[in-house]
Write a protein that holds these residues in place. Sequence first.
Motif, short mmCIF file in Angstrom:
data_model
loop_
_atom_site.label_atom_id
_atom_site.label_comp_id
_atom_site.label_asym_id
_atom_site.label_seq_id
_atom_site.Cartn_x
_atom_site.Cartn_y
_atom_site.Cartn_z
N GLN A 13 0.84 -1.26 0.11
CA GLN A 13 -0.08 0.00 -0.11
C GLN A 13 0.83 1.14 -0.03
O GLN A 13 1.91 1.21 0.42
CB GLN A 13 -0.98 -0.15 1.27
CG GLN A 13 -2.04 -1.19 1.05
CD GLN A 13 -2.93 -0.95 2.31
OE1 GLN A 13 -2.63 -0.20 3.38
NE2 GLN A 13 -4.12 -1.51 2.07
N PRO A 87 2.45 5.21 -5.42
CA PRO A 87 2.01 4.47 -6.42
C PRO A 87 2.77 4.66 -7.77
O PRO A 87 3.07 3.76 -8.68
CB PRO A 87 0.48 5.25 -6.81
CG PRO A 87 0.16 5.51 -5.52
CD PRO A 87 1.49 5.95 -4.88
N SER A 121 -0.38 0.14 -4.30
CA SER A 121 -1.68 0.80 -4.39
C SER A 121 -2.01 1.84 -3.72
O SER A 121 -1.35 2.11 -2.88
CB SER A 121 -2.70 -0.51 -4.07
OG SER A 121 -2.53 -0.62 -2.66
#
Length: 122
Positions: A13, A87, A121
């Motif tokens: 993440q 990201p 992500s």
Amino acid sequence: QVQLVESGGGLAQAGGSLRLSCVASGTFFSISHMGWYRTTPGKQREWVAGITDEDSTYYEDSVKGRFTISRDNARNMVFLEMNGLKPEDTGVYYCNADIRKGEHDVGLSDFWGQGTQVTVSS
């Protein structure tokens, strides 16, 4: 035959961390410079970080302060500790090494790993 094999990629993440490893195997005399590169969507392969055989380190501006490159000469390995992932760090990461194959070789040979996928992500 010299081979570089990466491991440690995966899914993280945003804000998370991953640690990439790369090991050089085969028959050779020594490893000089080692580094990490990546290909991100829409871009060609770009340099990320490098480390000399005297442990001097260098970083691409976008990863400074977030990524740390290190090496273990006894195990012929190089690592990339990636913190604060974004990201835009998503891509395939490749290990690179300049290797002196024979003790009396003057030049270095350039080797690449097969790449490991990193996906961040948001």
